[in-house]
Each structure stands twice: as structure tokens, then as C-alpha cells.
Enzyme design. Sequence first.
Site, PDB file in Angstrom:
ATOM      1  CE  LYS A  48      -1.561   1.109   3.984  1.00 31.19           C
ATOM      2  NZ  LYS A  48      -0.711   2.306   4.241  1.00 31.19           N
ATOM      3  CB  THR A  49       3.571   2.409   2.250  1.00 33.91           C
ATOM      4  OG1 THR A  49       2.766   2.234   3.423  1.00 33.91           O
ATOM      5  CG2 THR A  49       4.419   3.658   2.415  1.00 33.91           C
ATOM      6  CG  ASP A 240      -1.613   5.877   4.283  1.00 26.45           C
ATOM      7  OD1 ASP A 240      -1.964   4.859   3.657  1.00 26.45           O
ATOM      8  OD2 ASP A 240      -0.736   5.858   5.168  1.00 26.45           O
ATOM      9  CD  GLU A 241      -3.512   2.373   6.958  1.00 29.05           C
ATOM     10  OE1 GLU A 241      -4.572   1.775   6.691  1.00 29.05           O
ATOM     11  OE2 GLU A 241      -2.454   1.790   7.223  1.00 29.05           O
ATOM     12  CD  GLN A 270      -5.559  -4.642   6.585  1.00 30.00           C
ATOM     13  OE1 GLN A 270      -4.750  -4.557   7.514  1.00 30.00           O
ATOM     14  NE2 GLN A 270      -5.174  -4.592   5.318  1.00 30.00           N
ATOM     15  NE  ARG A 620      -1.784  -8.137  10.473  1.00 35.11           N
ATOM     16  CZ  ARG A 620      -1.635  -7.321   9.430  1.00 35.11           C
ATOM     17  NH1 ARG A 620      -0.598  -6.518   9.368  1.00 35.11           N
ATOM     18  NH2 ARG A 620      -2.501  -7.328   8.436  1.00 35.11           N
TER      19      ARG A 620
END
Length: 667
Positions: A48-49, A240-241, A270, A620
Site C-alpha cells: 500500500k505505502t 492514506d488508510e 481492515q 500478520r
Amino acid sequence: MDFLLDNQPDRAAIPPIDFRAELNDEQFAAVTAPEGPMLVLAGAGSGKTRTLTYRVAYLLSQGVKPGEILLLTFTNKAAKEMLHRVSELSGVEPGRFWGGTFHSIGHRALRIHGEAIGLPRAFTILDADETDGLLRDVVDESDKLFFKDKTNPRPGPLHEIISLSRNTQQSLTETIKRYFPQYESISDRMPLFAKKFADKKREANVLDYDDLLEFWLELLRKSPETATYFQERFRHVLVDEYQDTNVLQSQIVDTIAAHHRVMVVGDDAQCIYSWRGANFENIMTFPDRHPGTVIHRIETNYRSTPQILAFANGVLEAQPRGRHFEKTLRAARANSEKPYLVQAMDGREQAQFIIQRIKGLVDEGCALSDVAVLYRAHFQALDIQLELSRVQIPYQITSGVKFFEQAHVRDLIALLRFVYNAGDVMAWQRIAILLPKVGEKNAQKIYAAALDHAKLLQKDFLDALGTDDVKSKVPKDAKDDWNQFVTSLQQVGEAMRTGAPTRAVESALDGWYGDYLKGAFANYLSRLDDLKSLIGFAARFTDMQEMLAQIMLLNSETSDRSVDPNEDAIKLTTVHQAKGLEYAAVFVIGLADGMFPLRRAIEAGDVEEERRLFYVAVTRARDELYLCFPKVNSKGGPATLLSPSRFLQEISADFYQPLRLKRQWGW
């Protein structure tokens, strides 16, 4: 920090970047997409980043000036890291961008344009303590008896209620009913407190943290010139997010990006922070609010094995149709083992299995720091903390402090210690100062008076506390609490003399401290769960002396040494705090209905957010995933049989493999 606007040109200064070679097909499509509204659904571990930073670099390479890009994030660290990476790619210094958190950008906007809504530039911002102090004054002016009732929220929890109401744009009544049911009896008084609090801030020309968003949105709505300035200044808005935005933040983005040149990056699967204001509908309805939205899915996962991702996809498959965006994570890694489903008898056996497997992982070359134990709520980690301490395996709590170091747990233990041994002055000091206006000196005076009275009249110390002579030493503000406080101590003492330690713990929770807890903490229900788990812990002991000694030994083994963040230690954390992190091996514990999902969430109808939280937990893991289900719950009272989490029951058995424990700890 936030970064200043700069409209210096310089397309020629941007070094050539081979976007095709640097990005996979999905990332490349999003990064190089034409102008227009875009929703980038970036699955867990998909980069994503990377996509967001390369998008900024791509815009620069197309001649967009740094000052024409607005980047909104949730942490200063995220903004700084992203713009530093953009700088490495493009050669454009971070200071030439306007980027930062919603609150930092809001602050800058209000400093420059706030006078348009009557906000002088010289306003100051209150810190948390100052905010609570001002709110306390406002409430005292309105109702001098409000804080006399210890079951009413203190200024901190009171502000949390008002804050959540503002950020969700829900009424105070609705907010209390959903998130703070322990305060429903005073919900009708809250609007007056909130209004007077807002008026007092205006009079003093001060803002709290939430004002930075509320007034920014008000500025954009009431000052068309300012809204036009932002819309024309920022040709491109990137967020973002996005799944974590609240109603205010979403409306700010929609207003500034009225030109629809906006890219929001996030993952509806998420969205796990509704309890602090995140609104799931923001991401789900983004295409409706921005006609022509192109949805880009980034589904190639570079973190986990195909088997772990198959399980994660199975979690998402169980979501109700039409209430999520379809996505399927695809692995970039080679095949490995399926996740393991581990049925343990109870929390202790669950913990003992984890320790045995950790030892095996270490023998196989895995670092302790690359192993995580994830849980839905803090109280579920008690057994694993006890077992790790017993076998001296180092561990770090990354979502708070160790169980017996939490403030409310230390309070209750101090109460039990004092009742068991009235000579324990330190335990007395800890609980006495919880009374209104009782500081350390007052606590010492009361103790000395009770000690003298007990000796003079040859009374039990707890009985001496209840005499009029001792009560005369109690500050005026604490007198209303005093009788219940003393009675509660005496009842705990009686429980200690006549029953097992469990009765003493239950008595302590049913008495004065239980009421104190309700007013002192907005997250009262989760803290109460922690304390109820002490009932199960107490059941392991036949007398109070043994229990208290064990707790003190555990604390001395783990609390005295400073925690080195670089130490090779197991990571223990709630799933919420683990979001964004990854580990070679992950143990998800307490996978029983009522524990994960939490019973409170089931009763409140919040199961879908719990499912998303489970998805975050399993994604995770890179290499190995252990799903642990205790069949018996002994915390909080008599042992009860548990059912496997509904999230496990919904998933095909093809996606995991059972791992059967032997009582000799082999498998």
C-alpha cells in the site's frame, strides 16, 4: 509535523523513474492511472505505502508541482516516511510538499484562514490535562454534585464521550448508548455540559484536539472563498488508510476534492477502529460520493504463504454479500504448511502449548522477536504471561503494560494486600488516594489516626477505620464515599476469613472499587473484564497469602528490569495494536465464541468488525499460523464450556489442519 506549500516548478529536475520495472501490474495501474477519483483497495501485505509514494512521484514526473499535492495521513511518522521516500525517488525535498495528519493540516488551515469563521489567529491549543481541567470547571459550575457521585464519569472519560460524539457526528445519547452504556443514566445531562464546554473554549480563545477538525470543516463550509482556495490550490488529494477516517475527515476530503482528483488508499477488510470514530461507510460509499470512481485492487501479497492467505480469504468469504468489496489475496511466495487449529483444555494448557512450540521455533532458528501472540482483549493474555514468566522466556507487551502492572489491577491487588495485612502502608496509600481530595499526606494522617485508635481500643484496624474519630480526619469531599469504602474493606476481610481467595476478589469487585472503576475509566467494561479474570486466577490458590506472594514474585521477576525494545523477546499484543506489523510465526489465542468475537460485540451486533479484526490477526503471519481454541473458560467464575469461534466454524476444514495435543506436551 506538516510540510509547507511550494509551487516551484521543475519537471526537468525529476530523475527518470522506470515505474514499469519498479511496480507489479496492479500497483503500476494505480500509480499511472489518469486523473479522476480513485479508490485503491490494498490488501494486507500488498504494498500500500509503495503504491501511494510512487503515485506522488508519478504525478511529479507528469509536471504536477509539489505544492499542488495534498497528502493526508493518520500519523506524522507515516507522512514523514512517505515524503522522505518520495524525495529519494524524485529528488524533491519533503519541505516542498503540504502533507501531514488531518489534525496538523487542519491546524495550519485555521491559522491562515480561521478569521473567516471568527477564530482569531492567536488561538492556543489545549493539551489533554488542560482540556480535562477546563471540562471539570464547566461541570462544577453547572452541577456541583456531579463529581460527588463516583459512578459518574470523571473529566477524562467525560471528554472521551464528547469527543467520540463529535467525531462520529452522532448525538451524545446515541454515543453513550452504543459505546458507554455504563453512563446511560446521565445521558440527558451531557448536552448541557458539551455546550458550556464549547462556549468556555470560545470565550478563552482556546481549541482542543477535536476543534482542529470541526472548525476546519466549518471553515470549508461557511467560507466559499477558503473552500475554493483549497480546491484550486490542491490539484491532487491523496489519503492514506482511508478506511480509518471518521465522518469529519471524510467530509473534509470530499469538500477539498470536489474536483474529484482524489486517490484514497485503504482496505475495507481492515476497518477495525469504530470504537474511536472510524466509519466503515466512508470507504464503502466513496464511489457514490465521487461519480466515475475507478477501483483498483492490489491483491498480490508478498508477506504470507499461500496456505495462510487461503485461510484469510476464507475469513472474507464469510462476510455478508453486498457489505464489502470483493477481493482475493494472491501469494507471491511458495507453498508451505496450512495453519494449525489447536484445541486446548483451557487457557493454561493453551499457554503451555505455545511455550513448547516457541522452544521448537527457536531450535529451528527463529528469533523470539519474530514470534507474536495475538489476543482480542488484554485479560486473555494472563495465562501466557504467567507461563512465560515461570519459564523465564522474555516477552514484551506491545499493546500496553504487563497484566499485573496495569493501574486498575494494581489498585485491586493493593486493596487485597491491605485487607490481608493492615500494616502494609504502601498498599493503603495506593487505595486511599483514590478517594476525592485525599492526597498522600491526608492518607498518612488517616492511617495514623486509625492505628492509634485501634491500639487504644484494642480494635481490629478495619473496624477502627469506621469510627467517628477516624472519619473526622477524612477530607470533606471524601466523606460521602467513606462509609462505603470502609464497609467494602470489611466485607473483603470477612470473605478472606471465611472463604477461598475467589470470594475476596468477588467481594472487592462488588464493593466500593467496582463503583470507582465505573467513573474513573471510559473503557470500564474492558477493565472490568481484566479484573474478573482475577477470579479465575484466584481459584488456583487455597489461601490469600499464597496468591499475593505469587503475584509479588511475578512482578519482581518482570518489572524491575528496564525493557529494551531491541531485546530478543516474544511479542504479546492485542490485534488492534498488531495492525501493520508482521511476524514469522503468529499464535492467535482465545478463539472461542464470547472471547473472539467478544460477547459484548455479539450482543451489540458488531460481529462484522470482529470478523475484520480476525482477518487482520491471521494476515500478520508470514510462515506459520496457530489458531488456539480453549474448550473451558475458568476466568471470572465457575468453569464453563466454550464453543469454537464462529469465525473458525464458518471456514472450510480444507484451509487448516488440526494439531492434537497430548497431555505429555507432545504433538
